[in-house]
Design a protein around this motif. Structure first.
Motif, PDB file in Angstrom:
ATOM      1  N   THR A 251     -23.441  56.730  36.865  1.00  0.00           N
ATOM      2  CA  THR A 251     -22.183  56.280  36.252  1.00  0.00           C
ATOM      3  C   THR A 251     -22.107  56.691  34.783  1.00  0.00           C
ATOM      4  N   ALA A 252     -23.196  56.465  34.047  1.00  0.00           N
ATOM      5  CA  ALA A 252     -23.205  56.781  32.617  1.00  0.00           C
ATOM      6  C   ALA A 252     -23.014  58.272  32.367  1.00  0.00           C
ATOM      7  N   LEU A 253     -23.703  59.108  33.159  1.00  0.00           N
ATOM      8  CA  LEU A 253     -23.580  60.557  32.999  1.00  0.00           C
ATOM      9  C   LEU A 253     -22.180  61.033  33.338  1.00  0.00           C
ATOM     10  N   SER A 254     -21.613  60.481  34.408  1.00  0.00           N
ATOM     11  CA  SER A 254     -20.247  60.861  34.806  1.00  0.00           C
ATOM     12  C   SER A 254     -19.255  60.567  33.685  1.00  0.00           C
ATOM     13  N   GLN A 255     -19.381  59.379  33.108  1.00  0.00           N
ATOM     14  CA  GLN A 255     -18.464  58.992  32.020  1.00  0.00           C
ATOM     15  C   GLN A 255     -18.657  59.894  30.801  1.00  0.00           C
ATOM     16  N   LEU A 256     -19.911  60.186  30.493  1.00  0.00           N
ATOM     17  CA  LEU A 256     -20.220  61.038  29.339  1.00  0.00           C
ATOM     18  C   LEU A 256     -19.628  62.437  29.514  1.00  0.00           C
ATOM     19  N   LEU A 257     -19.824  63.017  30.695  1.00  0.00           N
ATOM     20  CA  LEU A 257     -19.355  64.382  30.945  1.00  0.00           C
ATOM     21  C   LEU A 257     -17.831  64.450  30.961  1.00  0.00           C
ATOM     22  N   ASN A 258     -17.198  63.401  31.486  1.00  0.00           N
ATOM     23  CA  ASN A 258     -15.731  63.379  31.553  1.00  0.00           C
ATOM     24  C   ASN A 258     -15.083  63.255  30.170  1.00  0.00           C
ATOM     25  N   LEU A 259     -15.861  62.862  29.157  1.00  0.00           N
ATOM     26  CA  LEU A 259     -15.330  62.776  27.798  1.00  0.00           C
ATOM     27  C   LEU A 259     -15.097  64.158  27.185  1.00  0.00           C
ATOM     28  N   GLU A 260     -15.786  65.167  27.740  1.00  0.00           N
ATOM     29  CA  GLU A 260     -15.634  66.534  27.222  1.00  0.00           C
ATOM     30  C   GLU A 260     -14.291  67.116  27.684  1.00  0.00           C
ATOM     31  N   ASP A 261     -13.606  67.791  26.780  1.00  0.00           N
ATOM     32  CA  ASP A 261     -12.263  68.305  27.073  1.00  0.00           C
ATOM     33  C   ASP A 261     -12.248  69.314  28.212  1.00  0.00           C
ATOM     34  N   ASN A 262     -13.354  70.072  28.361  1.00  0.00           N
ATOM     35  CA  ASN A 262     -13.336  71.150  29.349  1.00  0.00           C
ATOM     36  C   ASN A 262     -14.150  70.836  30.601  1.00  0.00           C
ATOM     37  N   LEU A 263     -14.603  69.567  30.743  1.00  0.00           N
ATOM     38  CA  LEU A 263     -15.415  69.198  31.904  1.00  0.00           C
ATOM     39  C   LEU A 263     -14.741  68.109  32.731  1.00  0.00           C
ATOM     40  N   GLU A 264     -14.874  68.215  34.053  1.00  0.00           N
ATOM     41  CA  GLU A 264     -14.323  67.187  34.942  1.00  0.00           C
ATOM     42  C   GLU A 264     -15.290  66.947  36.102  1.00  0.00           C
ATOM     43  N   VAL A 265     -15.748  65.708  36.240  1.00  0.00           N
ATOM     44  CA  VAL A 265     -16.617  65.346  37.361  1.00  0.00           C
ATOM     45  C   VAL A 265     -15.728  65.071  38.572  1.00  0.00           C
ATOM     46  N   VAL A 266     -15.836  65.910  39.590  1.00  0.00           N
ATOM     47  CA  VAL A 266     -14.953  65.790  40.765  1.00  0.00           C
ATOM     48  C   VAL A 266     -15.595  64.988  41.890  1.00  0.00           C
ATOM     49  N   GLY A 267     -16.889  64.653  41.757  1.00  0.00           N
ATOM     50  CA  GLY A 267     -17.551  63.866  42.793  1.00  0.00           C
ATOM     51  C   GLY A 267     -18.966  63.522  42.395  1.00  0.00           C
ATOM     52  N   THR A 268     -19.470  62.417  42.962  1.00  0.00           N
ATOM     53  CA  THR A 268     -20.852  62.011  42.708  1.00  0.00           C
ATOM     54  C   THR A 268     -21.480  61.515  44.004  1.00  0.00           C
ATOM     55  N   ALA A 269     -22.804  61.538  44.028  1.00  0.00           N
ATOM     56  CA  ALA A 269     -23.535  61.018  45.188  1.00  0.00           C
ATOM     57  C   ALA A 269     -24.862  60.455  44.720  1.00  0.00           C
ATOM     58  N   GLU A 270     -25.392  59.506  45.512  1.00  0.00           N
ATOM     59  CA  GLU A 270     -26.692  58.934  45.208  1.00  0.00           C
ATOM     60  C   GLU A 270     -27.728  59.315  46.267  1.00  0.00           C
ATOM     61  N   ASP A 271     -27.351  60.201  47.183  1.00  0.00           N
ATOM     62  CA  ASP A 271     -28.329  60.759  48.126  1.00  0.00           C
ATOM     63  C   ASP A 271     -27.993  62.227  48.389  1.00  0.00           C
ATOM     64  N   GLY A 272     -29.017  62.998  48.759  1.00  0.00           N
ATOM     65  CA  GLY A 272     -28.862  64.436  48.898  1.00  0.00           C
ATOM     66  C   GLY A 272     -27.979  64.868  50.045  1.00  0.00           C
ATOM     67  N   GLU A 273     -27.982  64.098  51.109  1.00  0.00           N
ATOM     68  CA  GLU A 273     -27.181  64.461  52.284  1.00  0.00           C
ATOM     69  C   GLU A 273     -25.690  64.413  51.957  1.00  0.00           C
ATOM     70  N   LYS A 274     -25.269  63.312  51.338  1.00  0.00           N
ATOM     71  CA  LYS A 274     -23.856  63.186  50.933  1.00  0.00           C
ATOM     72  C   LYS A 274     -23.510  64.268  49.909  1.00  0.00           C
ATOM     73  N   ALA A 275     -24.430  64.516  48.983  1.00  0.00           N
ATOM     74  CA  ALA A 275     -24.186  65.526  47.950  1.00  0.00           C
ATOM     75  C   ALA A 275     -23.907  66.890  48.571  1.00  0.00           C
ATOM     76  N   LEU A 276     -24.747  67.295  49.514  1.00  0.00           N
ATOM     77  CA  LEU A 276     -24.580  68.608  50.146  1.00  0.00           C
ATOM     78  C   LEU A 276     -23.240  68.702  50.868  1.00  0.00           C
ATOM     79  N   GLU A 277     -22.898  67.665  51.623  1.00  0.00           N
ATOM     80  CA  GLU A 277     -21.626  67.664  52.369  1.00  0.00           C
ATOM     81  C   GLU A 277     -20.435  67.789  51.417  1.00  0.00           C
ATOM     82  N   GLU A 278     -20.468  67.040  50.319  1.00  0.00           N
ATOM     83  CA  GLU A 278     -19.318  67.043  49.410  1.00  0.00           C
ATOM     84  C   GLU A 278     -19.259  68.317  48.568  1.00  0.00           C
ATOM     85  N   ILE A 279     -20.423  68.862  48.213  1.00  0.00           N
ATOM     86  CA  ILE A 279     -20.428  70.131  47.479  1.00  0.00           C
ATOM     87  C   ILE A 279     -19.849  71.240  48.353  1.00  0.00           C
ATOM     88  N   GLN A 280     -20.198  71.233  49.645  1.00  0.00           N
ATOM     89  CA  GLN A 280     -19.638  72.216  50.584  1.00  0.00           C
ATOM     90  C   GLN A 280     -18.121  72.088  50.655  1.00  0.00           C
TER      91      GLN A 280
END
Length: 202
Positions: free
Chosen positions: A15-44
């Motif tokens: 949560t903290a990293l997502s908020q920090l990165l979203n503060l940058e004008d040229n960065l946007e967090v489009v998704g997050t995951a707390e396990d690798g399986e979900k991460a792979l599916e959503e990155i695909q």
């Protein structure tokens, strides 16, 4: 705008990293995951510009996610962000051609700079890890990077290297940037000397 995907199993840090990165004008967090399986599916599905992966996650490690992304030839830049300064992990990440490998105790501005740098075609590896790997005889360079360095050992210019290898000058410069980062050196002379010392080039 650079789209980011963040895979980190520690909920508070995620949560903290997502908020920090979203503060940058040229960065946007489009998704997050707390396990690798979900991460792979959503990155695909989401196909972000950059995926930031923790190593130790439930179901699939960040390194396994990186390996799957490379095997599927997805056009996603990969940054490993971890607490582990372990040589074996780093070597596996290099084999999977990740663009960045940073330790979690690095300042946040280093992560932001790394994101921008990998989008420019650069490779960013934590110096502590580079020292560990380069001190061994295993060559961390890809075959193409090795080829560029071998040609560069003749003392010719970037333009001549590009002509000899049928590459653009910009591509050659990007290869050098990756080589310097992986070897922890500052210029071609140091890179060539180190490579010759370890017998990676002749």
């Amino acid at each position: 705008m650079i789209s980011l995907y963040l895979a980190e199993d520690q909920s508070m840090l995620n949560t903290a990293l997502s908020q920090l990165l979203n503060l940058e004008d040229n960065l946007e967090v489009v998704g997050t995951a707390e396990d690798g399986e979900k991460a792979l599916e959503e990155i695909q599905r989401l196909k972000p510009d950059v995926a930031i992966l923790d190593i130790e996650m439930p179901k699939l490690t960040g390194l396994k996610v990186a390996e799957a992304i490379r095997n599927q030839h997805l056009q996603v830049k990969l940054i490993i962000l971890t607490t582990f300064a372990q040589k074996a992990y780093f070597e596996q990440a290099v084999r999977n051609q990740v663009e960045g490998y940073l330790l979690k105790d690095s300042p946040s501005d280093e992560l932001i700079q790394a994101i921008n740098s990998v989008m420019e075609g650069k490779t960013i590896y934590d110096p502590e890890l580079v020292v560990n790997v380069v001190s061994t005889s295993e060559n961390p360079l890809t075959e193409r990077e090795n080829e560029v360095l071998q040609v560069a050992s003749n003392g010719i210019s970037t333009k001549e290297i590009s002509q000899q290898l049928f590459l653009s000058e910009g591509t050659v410069r990007n290869y050098f940037s990756a080589i310097f980062s992986k070897l922890g050196v500052h210029n071609r002379f140091e890179a060539v000397e180190l490579a010759k010392k370890n017998k990676w080039i002749s």
